[in-house]
Each structure stands twice: as structure tokens, then as C-alpha cells.
Design a protein around this motif. Structure first.
Motif, mmCIF file in Angstrom:
data_model
loop_
_atom_site.group_PDB
_atom_site.id
_atom_site.type_symbol
_atom_site.label_atom_id
_atom_site.label_comp_id
_atom_site.label_asym_id
_atom_site.label_seq_id
_atom_site.Cartn_x
_atom_site.Cartn_y
_atom_site.Cartn_z
ATOM 1 N N SER A 168 0.835 -1.216 0.000
ATOM 2 C CA SER A 168 0.000 0.000 0.000
ATOM 3 C C SER A 168 0.861 1.254 0.000
ATOM 4 C CB SER A 168 -0.919 0.034 1.221
ATOM 5 O OG SER A 168 -1.862 -1.000 1.136
ATOM 6 N N ASP B 259 -5.597 -0.898 -5.004
ATOM 7 C CA ASP B 259 -5.042 -1.480 -3.778
ATOM 8 C C ASP B 259 -6.016 -2.486 -3.176
ATOM 9 O OD1 ASP B 259 -3.588 -2.115 -1.584
ATOM 10 O OD2 ASP B 259 -3.568 -0.114 -0.692
ATOM 11 N N GLU B 260 -5.763 -3.747 -3.423
ATOM 12 C CA GLU B 260 -6.605 -4.846 -2.942
ATOM 13 C C GLU B 260 -8.083 -4.582 -3.224
ATOM 14 O OE1 GLU B 260 -5.418 -7.283 -0.050
ATOM 15 O OE2 GLU B 260 -3.475 -6.382 0.382
HETATM 16 MG MG MG Z 1 -2.081 -2.799 2.123
#
Ligand code: MG
Ligand code: ADP
Length: 325
Positions: A53, A177-178
Motif C-alpha cells: 500500500s 489497492d486490494e
Molecule cells: Mg495494504
């Protein structure tokens, strides 16, 4: 020329030290280099805490790097600020794991997307309404939902809205991000297929972050495997997943058994947690958890070097051994 060129990027967070202690840092991203080609997807995987991240946030200027640089379309973004940055910001957007967190519950879907349009275009109101309808259509939602509010939607629908907002200004690259980690497995596949379809249509590149290699394999052309702030393996997605070279990647894929010297099937189990990036282990940071670790791994940091085929790299003193397995 690659769309995104990242060169030895470092993001360290200062940690509050005691009175008599020297200032310490969390080395969340510690010298990362890679390239993404226009219109392609790069997968970024690693366990929680590896710095994924932070790397993504640095690329959209939400974190300040303490070293290295990155360029989008040959423009050095690490140097830009103020008005120049605002102009360049159009070219990169981010979507998050929890789209609810990034959608203000008090503003309608139209307003959430319109914010971006007002900032980056000189469209009048009618053009903006049309554009929002078009964007919602692109992500598989009906235009008339634009006057509703975030809480009226499911997780998957909210992620679609987040994607529509990211697409509003036709970015060259989206840092995701995910984006599917919080969704049910059946919905995950729908969102991944939507992203693939959008890429075919718009030519947007993605940096797709996940902790699960299986999620990333399908959507990515290339993959980066990150461990404690560094890239430990990178290469074509299919090859990295079919023939992982670094013991960490092998461990991430350990649901798929590997064969050891005796021809026996062996699973590498990842024990313990990712160590603290404040005082990372000496040498290769993976050595305390690595089944292949020897003395050299405790003393020296292995460099990324070519393995197997062009574009495939691994940073391990035991690449030779790994390759023969
Ligand atoms: Mg992360
Ligand atoms: N704002 C911050 N201040 C201090 N440390 C941070 C901050 N954000 C993240 N970290 C630390 O940086 C490391 C990498 O975190 P992160 O980038 O979130 O990893 P990942 O996304 O791979 O889980 C972790 O050790 C985390 O605790």
C-alpha cells in the motif's frame, strides 16, 4: 518508453524514538524499481505489512518518498507539486479495498463522480450528467442510480462506483489497492472481469495489489513479489506462478506442491509473521523464515538477477538450487 518507470523508490516512516535513542524508521518501501507498459497490468503481491500500500500511495503522491524517483510518460512526478501536480494528477488514479471508506456517505453517487469532473474538465452540468451516466454504464450500473447514496449499494456495487470515479478523467494508470479483498469470492471474479474489460476498452494500465497470488495471476501480464519493502521476484505472471524461483514466492504458492531433490512432494509452509521493518533481519530479510537459508543469506543482501527466461528475476543466493527443483 514505459508508461510508468519507478527507480530505486524509498518510503520510510519516522518512528518516535525514546529520549536517548537515535531516530528510527520503518523502511516500508526500500529501493524498489520496476516498469509498467501502457495498457498492461502489473500485479503486486506479498503478505500484509510488506509495503504494497505504501508503494501504491507513493505513486499517487499520498506519501512522500525519501529517495528514488518515478516517471509517468517521462514526467518525473516525484518532483512535481502544486499546480503542475494538479495537471499531472489526471493521469493516475487510485481505487481502494474499501470503496465505502473512500465514498463520502453524505454525497450522492453523481456528486462523488462530479467532484472529479469539476476539478479536471470544463464540462457544463449537462455534459457532466451525461459523462456520469456513461461511466456508470461502463461499470455495469444503471444511469438512474446516480442520485442515490453509497449506503444503498452492496460492496461489489460500491467498488464499481469507485472504479467509475477513477475512470472519470481517463487516467493512464489506476493503482488498485486490494480492490477485491473485501468482496465475496463470486463478486471478486465479476470485478476482475470488469477491470479486464475496461482495460480492453480504454487502454488503462493497472498496478493491481493483492496478498493472494491466485487473484493477481489472472489479470496481470507481469508480477512483482514484495517482501519487507523490496522486490524479491518479478516476471511474466504465468511463468512466476508456474515456476516460482524465489523461496518466498514458492511459499506464497505453497498450495501448489513443489518437488524436492528426492522427488518427493514438499510444501513450504510460511511460519511466523513478516518481521518488523524497523529492524529488519540482516542480509536477506527473508532468511529467518526461509528453508534454504545458509550463512551467506544472513550476511549479504541478494540482488535481483535474471533467472529462467527474459524478464524473470529473483533475488536469492540459492537461485541455482531453486531452479533445479
Ligand atoms: Mg495494504
Ligand atoms: N503512516 C505510517 N506510519 C508508520 N508506519 C507505517 C505507516 N503506514 C504503514 N506503515 C508500516 O509500513 C509497513 C508497510 O505497510 P503497508 O504499506 O500498509 O503494507 P501492505 O500494504 O503490504 O500490508 C508496515 O510495517 C506498516 O506498519
Amino acid at each position: 518508453m514505459p508508461l510508468l518507470e519507478v527507480e530505486n523508490l524509498k518510503v520510510w516512516y519516522p518512528v518516535k524514538a525514546g529520549w536517548f535513542k537515535a531516530r528510527q524508521h520503518v523502511r516500508a518501501v526500500d529501493g524498489v524499481s520496476f516498469e509498467i507498459q501502457a495498457g498492461k497490468t502489473m500485479g503486486l503481491v506479498g503478505e500484509s505489512g510488506c509495503g504494497k500500500s505504501t508503494l501504491g500511495r507513493a505513486l499517487v503522491k499520498l506519501e512522500e518518498p525519501c529517495g528514488g524517483s518515478f516517471k509517468i510518460n517521462d514526467v518525473d512526478l516525484s518532483e512535481l507539486s502544486g499546480k503542475e501536480l494538479r495537471g499531472a494528477r489526471k493521469s493516475f488514479q487510485m481505487i481502494f479495498q474499501d470503496p465505502y471508506g473512500s465514498l463520502n456517505p453524505r454525497i450522492s453517487i453523481f456528486s462523488a463522480i462530479d467532484e472529479v469532473l469539476q476539478l479536471h474538465t470544463d464540462f457544463d452540468k449537462k455534459q457532466r450528467v451525461d459523462r456520469v451516466a456513461e461511466l456508470l454504464d461502463m461499470v455495469g450500473l444503471e444511469a438512474d442510480i446516480m442520485y442515490r447514496y453509497p449506503h444503498q449499494f452492496s460492496g461489489g456495487q460500491r467498488q464499481r462506483i469507485g472504479i467509475a470515479r477513477a475512470l472519470a478523467v481517463e487516467p493512464d494508470i489506476i493503482i488498485a489497492d486490494e480492490p477485491v479483498s473485501a468482496l465475496d469470492v463470486s463478486v471478486q471474479a465479476q470485478i476482475i472481469n470488469l477491470l479486464i474489460k475496461i482495460q480492453e476498452k480504454t487502454g488503462t494500465a493497472f498496478l493491481f495489489i493483492a496478498h493472494d497470488l491466485a487473484v493477481v495471476e489472472h489479470i496481470s501480464k507481469n508480477i512483482l513479489v514484495m517482501y519487507l519493502g523490496r522486490i524479491v521476484e518479478s516476471g511474466p505472471a504465468k511463468e512466476v506462478c508456474a515456476s516460482p524461483v524465489h523461496p518466498y514466492t514458492q511459499a506464497l504458492l505453497s498450495a501448489i506442491p513443489t518437488i524436492d531433490q528426492d522427488g518427493k512432494r514438499k510444501r513450504i509452509i510460511l511460519e511466523g509473521d513478516v518481521p518488523s521493518p524497523i529492524n529488519p533481519p540482516s542480509g536477506c530479510a527473508f532468511h529467518p523464515r526461509c528453508p534454504l537459508a545458509t550463512d551467506i543469506c544472513k550476511q549479504n543482501i541478494p540482488k535481483l538477477e535474471s533467472v529462467l527466461s527474459r524478464g524473470h528475476q529473483s533475488a536469492c543466493f540459492h537461485n541455482e538450487e531453486s531452479r533445479q527443483k
